[in-house]
Design a protein around this motif. Sequence first.
Motif: not given
Lengths: 314, 350
Positions: A143-147, A190-194, B95-96, B235-236
């Motif tokens: 949850g929150g920020w997804i890299p 493996a190559h799918r974006p998160l 991150r913006n 990534a955080g």
Amino acid sequence: MSDAQPGRAETPAENAAAPAVTPAAPEMTAAAPAGKGAASAGNGADPVVAATRGRPAMITVKDFSFSIGDKVILDGVGFSIPEGGYLSILGPNGAGKSTLLKCLLRLHEKGTPRGLVEVAGRPLGSYTQKELAKLVSYVPQAGGWIPPFSVLELAKLSRFPYATSVSTLSRADLAAVDRALEITSLGHMAHRPLKTLSGGERQKAYLAAALAQGSPVMLLDEPASFLDPRHTSELGRLLISLNRDEGLTMVAVTHDLNHPVRSGGWALILKEGRTSYFGPVEGLMGGGVLEKAFNHEFTYLTHPADGRPVILAE
Amino acid sequence: MRESAGGAALKTSPGGAAGKARPGFKVAALIIGSLAVTALSPFFGLSVISPADIMLPDHPDAEVFWRLRAPRAAAAFLAGAGLSLSGMVFQAFFRNPLATPFTLGVSSGASFGASLYFYLGGTFLIRLGGVGPLFASLMGAGFSMFLVWSITRVKGGFSTVIMLLAGVVINFFFSSLVLFVQYLSDSHDSLRIMHWLMGSLAGLETARLADLAFVILAGSVIFRLMAAEIDLLTAGEEIAASRGVRVGLTKIKLFVTASVMVGSVVSLAGPIGFVGLMVPHACRLTLGWAHRLLIPAVFFTGGCFLVLCDLASRLILAPAEIPIGIVTSMLGGPFFLWTLFRSQKTGDLF
């Protein structure tokens, strides 16, 4: 000390901080269920000492406090986990569970920690960040920020503590990444974006990234929150197999009371920043431990199929 | 890309990003294209200069080429590269994608420093010679960054909203200070400040080019060496720390380097807006977020982009020249809106 873990060879050494006997075996969790109701805090023995009896402590925390300004978040918390142990950290919301995990990673930007934290026999403060990363990996709360990376890219970033300043990965690094993807069966994505993954897949990707780090200790911050029942139980099984088959020492913050019952090992319940219970997971059943910690009624059942205990919040 | 249960990391090229072509080739193509455009740009302007003439000694065109246009193209390239890279770092950091030297108030801080120097420089005790404006800009940039940093930190973490609001407030604050200084100045200084505030490469002193080149190149090398850390910060922070990055120290290093780069560009060319927004964003759309590749791409694309903007600023109203800041802002405004609307549609800001 006679109350700890029946069936285990007695160690003469009473100083349990780091006894010389070192069977670095992960089967501790398998042995633990036998000691139902034993070794709880009630019998006069120090559970912090009992927890690592007979094996070297991976993490030892003694009288640890943490405060931000004059707000005390953790107050005199103590526990220890042996190599290959499984510690579940439970407690009501706002009890300081995530803060404790962050303190183990030295992630607190502000705030003052006090007390002793040892990882693999050395004080936490004596490690460089990279040395610590080689020992302890971390799975963040979903949850929150997804890299903005793919599963593979995120896993490769975990090799940072081993790489030089220029980001070139050796074959050993890549092999570790591949193994992590294989264990979590994420090779095909493996190559799918998160960002394009479902919550459950993404949580597994974070787990794979932490695994790629190749550290013997893994910290998890509520790994199963936001997951549907299927993914929750899949992830739970994966975590238990990492502990039993890969020998990882696991420290997991969780709200799922039945996960510790399955994983075995030790439980730490925090309440308002203090230790409410520390002892074997079996001690959670009955005895009012959970009731005291959560101010709530619980029912304890036996699973009709496999006879395992099940905890039900009323 | 090949899909198999295992071996994903070993089989494919490292740093696999979006797209089918190997990203390494894309970056190489970008670099070659950017350099070619930059090298050709001094031939164009009010008059087109023939390549045959530039090697002739005492030919007036050769004089124009080597004395005026080539240094200016070099300055535009360096300024564009510096602004784009610092924008890229701010964006990774917060991150913006809306974090830029402009929106964070760094540009206006640097502007205030420099205009204060223009006002006091002749009259006051401070006589720093040629590096005076640079020094003053750096102080201003550093001060405004410090303010934004402190505000966001005090208000709890690096929340995007707080950071942008703090940037806007700091921006207004320093802009009003600049106006105040301008009001105090005599008409000559005032005009000079105004021209400079619009962002222009016209009054460039060649002697300052070496300073700029040093700062921008050194900063770029520092960023490139920290590519893995920047990736991890993207990534955080928790992930970064758990992977062995000293987050606090890394952030300070990046912050200072980026601010120094912005300050040095602003001291020479004024606050040229939106470059740091547009270039990194465009590069990310094709290359993804692996900074190992993104940094060279942003450096060269950003340089080339500002060279083209400079050419446009000289040609649009030729023979008159409009400040380059007007060109970039006219492109940047719509781009900013496009980013905003696109982000609303896709649900996230990238």
